[in-house]
Design an enzyme around this catalytic site. Structure first.
Site, PDB file in Angstrom:
ATOM      1  N   PHE A 172       3.083   4.063  -2.593  1.00 26.08           N
ATOM      2  CA  PHE A 172       2.585   4.975  -3.626  1.00 26.08           C
ATOM      3  C   PHE A 172       1.977   4.213  -4.802  1.00 26.08           C
ATOM      4  O   PHE A 172       0.895   4.553  -5.280  1.00 26.08           O
ATOM      5  CB  PHE A 172       3.719   5.895  -4.108  1.00 26.08           C
ATOM      6  CG  PHE A 172       4.080   6.934  -3.095  1.00 26.08           C
ATOM      7  CD1 PHE A 172       3.196   7.969  -2.801  1.00 26.08           C
ATOM      8  CD2 PHE A 172       5.287   6.876  -2.418  1.00 26.08           C
ATOM      9  CE1 PHE A 172       3.516   8.934  -1.861  1.00 26.08           C
ATOM     10  CE2 PHE A 172       5.614   7.833  -1.472  1.00 26.08           C
ATOM     11  CZ  PHE A 172       4.735   8.859  -1.195  1.00 26.08           C
ATOM     12  N   ASN A 223      14.231  -7.015  -2.723  1.00 25.40           N
ATOM     13  CA  ASN A 223      12.856  -7.237  -3.194  1.00 25.40           C
ATOM     14  C   ASN A 223      12.552  -8.712  -3.454  1.00 25.40           C
ATOM     15  O   ASN A 223      11.392  -9.134  -3.348  1.00 25.40           O
ATOM     16  CB  ASN A 223      12.572  -6.375  -4.432  1.00 25.40           C
ATOM     17  CG  ASN A 223      12.274  -4.933  -4.043  1.00 25.40           C
ATOM     18  OD1 ASN A 223      12.174  -4.610  -2.862  1.00 25.40           O
ATOM     19  ND2 ASN A 223      12.141  -4.063  -5.030  1.00 25.40           N
ATOM     20  N   VAL A 248       4.587  -5.932 -10.305  1.00 26.76           N
ATOM     21  CA  VAL A 248       5.162  -4.642 -10.692  1.00 26.76           C
ATOM     22  C   VAL A 248       6.458  -4.346  -9.946  1.00 26.76           C
ATOM     23  O   VAL A 248       7.211  -3.452 -10.334  1.00 26.76           O
ATOM     24  CB  VAL A 248       4.173  -3.459 -10.494  1.00 26.76           C
ATOM     25  CG1 VAL A 248       2.818  -3.768 -11.087  1.00 26.76           C
ATOM     26  CG2 VAL A 248       4.023  -3.072  -9.045  1.00 26.76           C
ATOM     27  N   ASP A 269      -0.760  -4.415   3.282  1.00 27.64           N
ATOM     28  CA  ASP A 269       0.612  -3.963   3.534  1.00 27.64           C
ATOM     29  C   ASP A 269       1.039  -4.580   4.864  1.00 27.64           C
ATOM     30  O   ASP A 269       0.207  -5.074   5.622  1.00 27.64           O
ATOM     31  CB  ASP A 269       0.693  -2.425   3.603  1.00 27.64           C
ATOM     32  CG  ASP A 269       2.084  -1.900   3.284  1.00 27.64           C
ATOM     33  OD1 ASP A 269       2.286  -1.340   2.195  1.00 27.64           O
ATOM     34  OD2 ASP A 269       3.005  -2.083   4.134  1.00 27.64           O
ATOM     35  N   ALA A 302       0.829  -1.210   0.000  1.00 29.29           N
ATOM     36  CA  ALA A 302       0.000   0.000   0.000  1.00 29.29           C
ATOM     37  C   ALA A 302       0.860   1.255   0.000  1.00 29.29           C
ATOM     38  O   ALA A 302       0.531   2.251   0.644  1.00 29.29           O
ATOM     39  CB  ALA A 302      -0.950  -0.021   1.197  1.00 29.29           C
ATOM     40  N   HIS A 347      12.430  -4.211 -18.764  1.00 28.63           N
ATOM     41  CA  HIS A 347      12.131  -2.936 -18.109  1.00 28.63           C
ATOM     42  C   HIS A 347      13.434  -2.485 -17.460  1.00 28.63           C
ATOM     43  O   HIS A 347      13.599  -2.503 -16.265  1.00 28.63           O
ATOM     44  CB  HIS A 347      11.056  -3.161 -17.049  1.00 28.63           C
ATOM     45  CG  HIS A 347      10.532  -1.892 -16.451  1.00 28.63           C
ATOM     46  ND1 HIS A 347      10.128  -0.824 -17.204  1.00 28.63           N
ATOM     47  CD2 HIS A 347      10.330  -1.522 -15.159  1.00 28.63           C
ATOM     48  CE1 HIS A 347       9.698   0.141 -16.399  1.00 28.63           C
ATOM     49  NE2 HIS A 347       9.823  -0.264 -15.163  1.00 28.63           N
TER      50      HIS A 347
HETATM   51  N1  LIG Z   1       7.073  -2.072 -13.059  1.00 26.05           N
HETATM   52  C1  LIG Z   1       7.069  -0.765 -13.103  1.00 26.05           C
HETATM   53  O1  LIG Z   1       6.867  -0.165 -14.145  1.00 26.05           O
HETATM   54  C2  LIG Z   1       7.318   0.029 -11.848  1.00 26.05           C
HETATM   55  C3  LIG Z   1       7.139   1.435 -11.852  1.00 26.05           C
HETATM   56  C4  LIG Z   1       7.305   2.117 -10.647  1.00 26.05           C
HETATM   57  C5  LIG Z   1       7.660   1.431  -9.491  1.00 26.05           C
HETATM   58  N2  LIG Z   1       7.841   0.075  -9.536  1.00 26.05           N
HETATM   59  C6  LIG Z   1       8.192  -0.698  -8.346  1.00 26.05           C
HETATM   60  O2  LIG Z   1       7.042  -0.888  -7.528  1.00 26.05           O
HETATM   61  C7  LIG Z   1       7.452  -1.130  -6.172  1.00 26.05           C
HETATM   62  C8  LIG Z   1       6.622  -0.262  -5.221  1.00 26.05           C
HETATM   63  O3  LIG Z   1       6.890   1.108  -5.456  1.00 26.05           O
HETATM   64  P1  LIG Z   1       6.244   2.220  -4.504  1.00 26.05           P
HETATM   65  O4  LIG Z   1       6.560   3.534  -5.116  1.00 26.05           O
HETATM   66  O5  LIG Z   1       4.841   1.876  -4.182  1.00 26.05           O
HETATM   67  O6  LIG Z   1       7.129   2.025  -3.170  1.00 26.05           O
HETATM   68  P2  LIG Z   1       6.679   2.395  -1.668  1.00 26.05           P
HETATM   69  O7  LIG Z   1       7.913   2.348  -0.834  1.00 26.05           O
HETATM   70  O8  LIG Z   1       5.850   3.627  -1.670  1.00 26.05           O
HETATM   71  O9  LIG Z   1       5.709   1.177  -1.253  1.00 26.05           O
HETATM   72  C9  LIG Z   1       6.122  -0.130  -1.098  1.00 26.05           C
HETATM   73  C10 LIG Z   1       5.210  -0.726  -0.035  1.00 26.05           C
HETATM   74  O10 LIG Z   1       5.460  -2.153   0.022  1.00 26.05           O
HETATM   75  C11 LIG Z   1       5.227  -2.521   1.375  1.00 26.05           C
HETATM   76  N3  LIG Z   1       5.755  -3.849   1.660  1.00 26.05           N
HETATM   77  C12 LIG Z   1       7.038  -4.212   1.933  1.00 26.05           C
HETATM   78  N4  LIG Z   1       7.091  -5.533   2.183  1.00 26.05           N
HETATM   79  C13 LIG Z   1       5.831  -6.019   2.060  1.00 26.05           C
HETATM   80  C14 LIG Z   1       5.246  -7.306   2.202  1.00 26.05           C
HETATM   81  N5  LIG Z   1       5.984  -8.376   2.512  1.00 26.05           N
HETATM   82  N6  LIG Z   1       3.897  -7.423   2.013  1.00 26.05           N
HETATM   83  C15 LIG Z   1       3.138  -6.357   1.707  1.00 26.05           C
HETATM   84  N7  LIG Z   1       3.655  -5.107   1.563  1.00 26.05           N
HETATM   85  C16 LIG Z   1       4.976  -4.950   1.747  1.00 26.05           C
HETATM   86  C17 LIG Z   1       5.905  -1.394   2.154  1.00 26.05           C
HETATM   87  O11 LIG Z   1       5.498  -1.378   3.532  1.00 26.05           O
HETATM   88  C18 LIG Z   1       5.448  -0.174   1.372  1.00 26.05           C
HETATM   89  O12 LIG Z   1       4.253   0.398   1.896  1.00 26.05           O
HETATM   90  C19 LIG Z   1       8.961  -0.856  -6.141  1.00 26.05           C
HETATM   91  O13 LIG Z   1       9.687  -2.069  -6.205  1.00 26.05           O
HETATM   92  C20 LIG Z   1       9.186  -0.038  -7.413  1.00 26.05           C
HETATM   93  O14 LIG Z   1      10.520  -0.143  -7.889  1.00 26.05           O
HETATM   94  C21 LIG Z   1       7.664  -0.616 -10.689  1.00 26.05           C
END
Ligand SMILES: NC(=O)c1ccc[n+]([C@@H]2O[C@H](COP(=O)([O-])OP(=O)(O)OC[C@H]3O[C@@H](n4cnc5c(N)ncnc54)[C@H](O)[C@@H]3O)[C@@H](O)[C@H]2O)c1
Length: 316
Positions: A12, A102, A125, A34, A10, A182
């Site tokens: 961004f 990750n 993602v 989350d 949960a 990607h």
């Molecule tokens: N594929 C794409 O095009 C793309 C684009 C943007 C971001 N991303 C990736 O998406 C991911 C999330 O980005 P974000 O901006 O939301 O980051 P963020 O830090 O805002 O959110 C990540 C969330 O994951 C939660 N989390 C951690 N471990 C967990 C678990 N075991 N179970 C449930 N939740 C857990 C964290 O508490 C946090 O709230 C990152 O890995 C980022 O690199 C991918």
């Protein structure tokens, strides 16, 4: 029974994805999870309170999950699960720098998804995207067509936006395509790009196209450099939500996604960015696109780069 979608993580990316999915108003329930106590429940309350204003009925349920899988029973019966759990990049980091940290998170999430939502289509993602998609398939044991990753819709949307700005036309006049990984071996495909139906090469010169290709490849890092504390999420969440919608509606939409490639383009046995028909069972078919020799060579190079890294995730 109405459709149910779960968004794991949960942050961004996850919270904006949950919001978009709820606003589509095609799901009965959106579950947002989350590991942070209270965060998903608070966000769910907030999104639900926008229902009278935005005019949708989908209910969002926020659940905190524990390290031992506590709380995961809330995802039971999900048709689609979007995995956004994991760290985002900070300035100067490559997506690959997130691999080890990750992988641990995504493996744990995938095991719980397999246990509690064994029939779901899983859209990954978390970064590095191609590797996390491969890991999710391994850890869930799901058929490969039921695990796919989001990258191509976003990369394509970035390319389209840059072309539209450079050509001074609305985004709806522009068609672009990116394939490959990607990451560094992303393969923008100018030969398939058009502006008002005309080939891109008839609208922009070679140097201008190359600059837009480079900006597309660097599209995520450009935003990370400006935000400084995290990565992009508006366009990424639009892309993941669009994929979840294609699954829920069994639409058969052809979209650029990270899918298991088995013979197409002469490439086998790897998760890679390609165009694919998306429906209720996930990837229904990989759709081969005509490519120039240079583009095909770049796609094969991307496949080998991803293959080497995907082999590493088995041990993480
Ligand atoms: N594929 C794409 O095009 C793309 C684009 C943007 C971001 N991303 C990736 O998406 C991911 C999330 O980005 P974000 O901006 O939301 O980051 P963020 O830090 O805002 O959110 C990540 C969330 O994951 C939660 N989390 C951690 N471990 C967990 C678990 N075991 N179970 C449930 N939740 C857990 C964290 O508490 C946090 O709230 C990152 O890995 C980022 O690199 C991918």
């Amino acid at each position: 029974m109405g459709k149910k979608v779960t968004v794991v993580g949960a942050g961004f990316y996850g919270s904006t994805t949950a919001q978009r999915l709820a606003e589509y108003d095609i799901f009965e329930t959106v579950v947002l999870t989350d590991i942070i106590e209270g965060k998903p429940a608070g966000l769910a309350l907030d999104i639900n309170q926008s229902r009278p204003i935005e005019g949708f009925e989908t209910r969002v349920v926020g659940v905190t999950t524990g390290a031992g899988g506590e709380g995961y029973e809330a995802i039971e019966g999900s048709d689609v699960v979007v995995v956004t759990a994991g760290l985002p990049r900070k300035p100067g980091m490559s997506r690959m720098d997130l691999l080890e940290v990750n992988a641990k998170i995504v493996r744990q999430v995938a095991e719980n998804v397999a246990k509690y939502a064994p029939n779901a289509v899983v859209i990954v993602v978390s970064n590095p995207l191609d590797e996390m998609t491969a890991l999710t398939q391994l850890a869930t044991g799901f058929p490969r067509h039921r695990v796919l990753g989001q990258a191509g819709i976003l990369d394509t949307a970035r390319f389209t936006t840059f072309v539209a700005e450079a050509a001074g036309v609305p985004v709806r006049s522009v068609r672009t395509l990116t394939l490959g990984s990607h990451g560094d071996t992303m393969v923008p495909v100018p030969s398939q790009c058009t502006v008002d139906g005309k080939p891109l090469s008839a609208v922009l010169d070679e140097t201008a196209i190359e600059q837009l290709v480079q900006r597309t490849r660097n599209g995520g890092a450009e935003i990370v450099g400006l935000l400084k504390t995290g990565s992009a999420y508006y366009a990424p969440s639009a892309a993941a939500a669009r994929m979840a919608r294609a699954v829920a509606e069994n639409s058969g939409a052809v979209l650029p996604v990270c899918a298991w490639v088995d013979g197409e383009y002469g490439i086998s046995g790897v998760y890679l960015g390609v165009q694919a028909e998306i429906g209720a069972t996930g990837v229904q078919r990989v759709v081969e696109t005509p490519l120039t020799e240079t583009e095909l060579a770049a796609l094969r190079e991307a496949a080998e780069a991803v293959r080497a890294k995907q082999a590493d995730v088995t041990n993480l």
